[in-house]
Design an enzyme around this catalytic site. Structure first.
Site, PDB file in Angstrom:
ATOM      1  N   ARG A  15       0.967  -1.233  -0.112  1.00  0.00           N
ATOM      2  CA  ARG A  15       0.084  -0.029   0.137  1.00  0.00           C
ATOM      3  C   ARG A  15       0.795   1.316   0.023  1.00  0.00           C
ATOM      4  O   ARG A  15       0.461   2.528  -0.293  1.00  0.00           O
ATOM      5  CB  ARG A  15      -0.802   0.103   1.282  1.00  0.00           C
ATOM      6  CG  ARG A  15      -1.983  -1.009   1.332  1.00  0.00           C
ATOM      7  CD  ARG A  15      -2.684  -1.096   2.851  1.00  0.00           C
ATOM      8  NE  ARG A  15      -3.225   0.040   3.033  1.00  0.00           N
ATOM      9  CZ  ARG A  15      -4.541   0.418   2.908  1.00  0.00           C
ATOM     10  NH1 ARG A  15      -5.243  -0.287   2.033  1.00  0.00           N
ATOM     11  NH2 ARG A  15      -5.056   1.580   3.099  1.00  0.00           N
ATOM     12  N   ARG A  31      -0.390   6.056  16.141  1.00  0.00           N
ATOM     13  CA  ARG A  31      -0.289   7.330  15.585  1.00  0.00           C
ATOM     14  C   ARG A  31      -1.010   8.460  16.177  1.00  0.00           C
ATOM     15  O   ARG A  31      -1.747   8.112  16.937  1.00  0.00           O
ATOM     16  CB  ARG A  31      -0.516   7.480  14.015  1.00  0.00           C
ATOM     17  CG  ARG A  31      -2.010   6.860  13.680  1.00  0.00           C
ATOM     18  CD  ARG A  31      -2.080   6.467  12.269  1.00  0.00           C
ATOM     19  NE  ARG A  31      -3.298   5.647  12.096  1.00  0.00           N
ATOM     20  CZ  ARG A  31      -3.286   5.220  10.788  1.00  0.00           C
ATOM     21  NH1 ARG A  31      -2.770   5.289   9.602  1.00  0.00           N
ATOM     22  NH2 ARG A  31      -4.521   4.431  10.485  1.00  0.00           N
ATOM     23  N   ASP A  79     -10.036   0.375   0.446  1.00  0.00           N
ATOM     24  CA  ASP A  79     -10.202   1.808   0.935  1.00  0.00           C
ATOM     25  C   ASP A  79     -11.402   2.339   0.570  1.00  0.00           C
ATOM     26  O   ASP A  79     -12.360   1.736  -0.047  1.00  0.00           O
ATOM     27  CB  ASP A  79      -9.085   2.502  -0.006  1.00  0.00           C
ATOM     28  CG  ASP A  79      -7.541   2.277   0.288  1.00  0.00           C
ATOM     29  OD1 ASP A  79      -7.404   2.035   1.891  1.00  0.00           O
ATOM     30  OD2 ASP A  79      -6.701   2.296  -0.332  1.00  0.00           O
ATOM     31  N   ARG A  96      -8.462  -6.823  13.580  1.00  0.00           N
ATOM     32  CA  ARG A  96      -7.979  -5.859  14.284  1.00  0.00           C
ATOM     33  C   ARG A  96      -8.614  -4.611  14.704  1.00  0.00           C
ATOM     34  O   ARG A  96      -9.322  -4.078  13.925  1.00  0.00           O
ATOM     35  CB  ARG A  96      -6.746  -5.569  13.461  1.00  0.00           C
ATOM     36  CG  ARG A  96      -5.599  -5.086  14.454  1.00  0.00           C
ATOM     37  CD  ARG A  96      -4.877  -6.081  15.287  1.00  0.00           C
ATOM     38  NE  ARG A  96      -4.059  -5.439  15.996  1.00  0.00           N
ATOM     39  CZ  ARG A  96      -3.534  -5.833  17.232  1.00  0.00           C
ATOM     40  NH1 ARG A  96      -4.054  -6.880  17.989  1.00  0.00           N
ATOM     41  NH2 ARG A  96      -2.541  -5.168  18.058  1.00  0.00           N
ATOM     42  N   GLU A 118      -3.969   6.696  18.361  1.00  0.00           N
ATOM     43  CA  GLU A 118      -4.851   5.634  17.985  1.00  0.00           C
ATOM     44  C   GLU A 118      -3.943   4.136  18.495  1.00  0.00           C
ATOM     45  O   GLU A 118      -2.853   4.086  18.356  1.00  0.00           O
ATOM     46  CB  GLU A 118      -4.726   5.575  16.532  1.00  0.00           C
ATOM     47  CG  GLU A 118      -5.759   4.711  15.737  1.00  0.00           C
ATOM     48  CD  GLU A 118      -5.479   4.917  14.170  1.00  0.00           C
ATOM     49  OE1 GLU A 118      -5.953   6.216  13.979  1.00  0.00           O
ATOM     50  OE2 GLU A 118      -5.199   4.382  13.772  1.00  0.00           O
TER      51      GLU A 118
HETATM   52  N1  UDP Z   1       3.200   0.965   7.734  1.00  0.00           N
HETATM   53  C1  UDP Z   1       4.469   0.892   8.466  1.00  0.00           C
HETATM   54  N2  UDP Z   1       4.988   2.153   8.944  1.00  0.00           N
HETATM   55  C2  UDP Z   1       4.250   3.198   8.884  1.00  0.00           C
HETATM   56  C3  UDP Z   1       3.089   3.212   8.062  1.00  0.00           C
HETATM   57  C4  UDP Z   1       2.542   2.197   7.632  1.00  0.00           C
HETATM   58  O1  UDP Z   1       5.261   0.096   8.693  1.00  0.00           O
HETATM   59  O2  UDP Z   1       4.691   4.370   9.324  1.00  0.00           O
HETATM   60  C5  UDP Z   1       2.801  -0.437   7.313  1.00  0.00           C
HETATM   61  C6  UDP Z   1       1.807  -1.012   8.532  1.00  0.00           C
HETATM   62  O3  UDP Z   1       2.213  -2.299   8.126  1.00  0.00           O
HETATM   63  C7  UDP Z   1       0.552  -0.651   8.029  1.00  0.00           C
HETATM   64  C8  UDP Z   1       0.679  -0.580   6.366  1.00  0.00           C
HETATM   65  O4  UDP Z   1       1.891  -0.018   6.154  1.00  0.00           O
HETATM   66  O5  UDP Z   1      -0.473  -1.712   8.392  1.00  0.00           O
HETATM   67  C9  UDP Z   1      -0.539   0.331   5.745  1.00  0.00           C
HETATM   68  O6  UDP Z   1      -0.420   1.675   6.196  1.00  0.00           O
HETATM   69  P1  UDP Z   1      -1.647   2.519   5.827  1.00  0.00           P
HETATM   70  O7  UDP Z   1      -1.115   4.049   6.303  1.00  0.00           O
HETATM   71  O8  UDP Z   1      -2.052   2.476   4.371  1.00  0.00           O
HETATM   72  O9  UDP Z   1      -2.734   1.938   6.703  1.00  0.00           O
HETATM   73  P2  UDP Z   1      -4.030   2.362   7.354  1.00  0.00           P
HETATM   74  O10 UDP Z   1      -4.039   4.023   7.269  1.00  0.00           O
HETATM   75  O11 UDP Z   1      -4.978   1.854   6.620  1.00  0.00           O
HETATM   76  O12 UDP Z   1      -4.137   2.172   8.717  1.00  0.00           O
END
Ligand code: UDP
Length: 382
Positions: free
Chosen positions: A174, A282, A352, A251, A302
């Site tokens: 992603r 985050r 998404d 999750r 979060e």
């Molecule tokens: N991810 C990571 N470091 C970061 C951000 C994302 O390793 O700083 C990895 C992590 O495995 C996460 C995945 O990338 O589950 C997808 O991130 P995304 O931001 O797309 O996730 P969402 O916003 O859907 O939680």
């Protein structure tokens, strides 16, 4: 008085349900949308705190390359030009995301793309991965070991509660990897936040549609099924089938929201904490999604959690064992004549928002084609 009958009972008022409801209503169908929560909008619902639209179920940043979807959402509410450029905080040091020349410069002092490519290539070679079978191998073969250790491993293991070598590789795909100084998290053509928040989008989609909140389909299933010809179900598919093949894993998240007496807390909407020790993944500062200049600010930490009964299922865990179970539920779903499953929970997919809308539009056009097909064949028979 006789009970009103509906063509469609839509269970869940998130994007899938709301888009399907809108299309059905437009086609002149009788539609009822129900939601077990006290509000509409599913996980895109915002809460107004201190005059700021707070994404109460986590950051929702709309991005798509599908022009039809972009025009569709903008027909209800104009979107702003917000561009997601999150920061990663690793033990107090900040890095730009997604992985790009700014990240490589901060890490290694490297300012030329060629040098960064060579550095990552060397780390890839040292790891010796030929075929990436899981998230860890995929991440190392995309960006090398250093970035994996600092910016991916800790975050991912907190987020998913599982070791990176047991998680599916697709999750990390992603994130873009770029050899330009471009901090835009998404590669899509269009991106933004609805001006005035997501509730405007939901209100637009559900305007003139009958809705009932605080109504749990599974608690009143017989009644619900008796009032409608078709059900559109956007809840969990395993729960719909009373877990007959076992529970799927999800999750969950816990949100801790604070209103602060300062105008600007972190200078960015999203800051990820990528070390293993910080318990949250985050911090979201909501006003920055809409370039707000309110005197106060609202932040949300979060915290990822394993899903258990009573918690909200946010992310499907699409590993092999869950996908085997899901395939069995999917077979049951395919034999349903009057139930359509949709959305992240109904299809057990890490969608998404734009994909959910695409799928809802597709589900509607299939339903319509099907109805038209039976009409034609009905005429032929008569
Ligand atoms: N991810 C990571 N470091 C970061 C951000 C994302 O390793 O700083 C990895 C992590 O495995 C996460 C995945 O990338 O589950 C997808 O991130 P995304 O931001 O797309 O996730 P969402 O916003 O859907 O939680």
């Amino acid at each position: 008085m006789s009970q009103q009958r509906y063509d469609y009972l839509i269970v869940g008022s998130g994007l899938f349900g709301a888009v399907f409801a809108y299309k059905a209503k437009q086609a002149g169908k009788q539609v009822l949308v129900i939601d077990k929560r006290p509000h509409l909008g599913g996980n895109v619902a915002c809460n107004n705190i201190a005059d700021i639209n707070v994404h109460q179920y986590g950051a929702h940043i709309f991005h798509t390359s599908n022009r039809e979807v972009w025009d569709f959402v903008n027909s209800f509410v104009p979107f702003n030009r917000y561009t997601n450029s999150p920061l990663a905080n690793y033990k107090g040091k900040l890095f730009n995301l997604p992985f790009n020349m700014n990240t490589f410069y901060a890490l290694w002092g490297i300012s030329r793309p060629e040098e960064a490519q060579a550095k990552i290539e060397q780390e890839r070679k040292e790891a010796g991965i030929t075929e990436a079978r899981n998230l860890e191998e995929q991440a190392v073969s995309l960006v090398g070991k250093t970035i994996y250790e600092l910016l991916i491993k800790g975050y991912t293991e907190k987020q998913w509660g599982r070791s990176c070598n047991t998680l599916p590789a697709f999750i990390i795909k992603r994130l873009p990897v770029r050899f330009t100084f471009d901090n835009n998290y998404f590669d899509d053509d269009y991106q933004g936040i609805p001006k005035g928040g997501y509730n405007k989008l939901i209100d637009g989609l559900l305007a003139d549609i009958e809705t009932k909140t605080d109504m749990d389909f599974l608690e009143k299933q017989d009644y619900c099924e008796s009032i409608a010809d078709q059900i559109v179900y956007t809840g969990r598919i395993d729960e719909f089938y009373a877990y007959c093949y076992g529970a799927l894993e999800y999750r969950s998240l816990r949100f801790e929201t604070h209103t602060l007496d300062c105008a600007n807390y972190q200078g960015n909407a999203v800051v990820n904490y990528t070390d293993r020790e910080t318990p949250y993944t985050r911090i979201i500062e909501h006003k920055h999604f809409e370039a707000g200049n309110q005197p106060q600010t609202v932040i949300t930490k979060e915290y990822p959690l394993e899903w258990e009964k009573g918690a909200e299922p946010f992310y499907p865990i699409n590993n092999e064992s869950n996908m085997r179970i899901y395939a069995r539920y999917q077979q049951l779903a395919e034999h349903e004549k009057n139930v359509i499953f949709g959305g992240r929970l109904g299809e057990y997919r890490y969608y998404d928002m734009d994909e959910v809308i695409e799928k809802a539009l597709l589900a509607w056009s299939r339903t319509e084609c099907h109805a038209y097909g039976s009409f034609i064949s009905g005429r032929r028979v008569s």
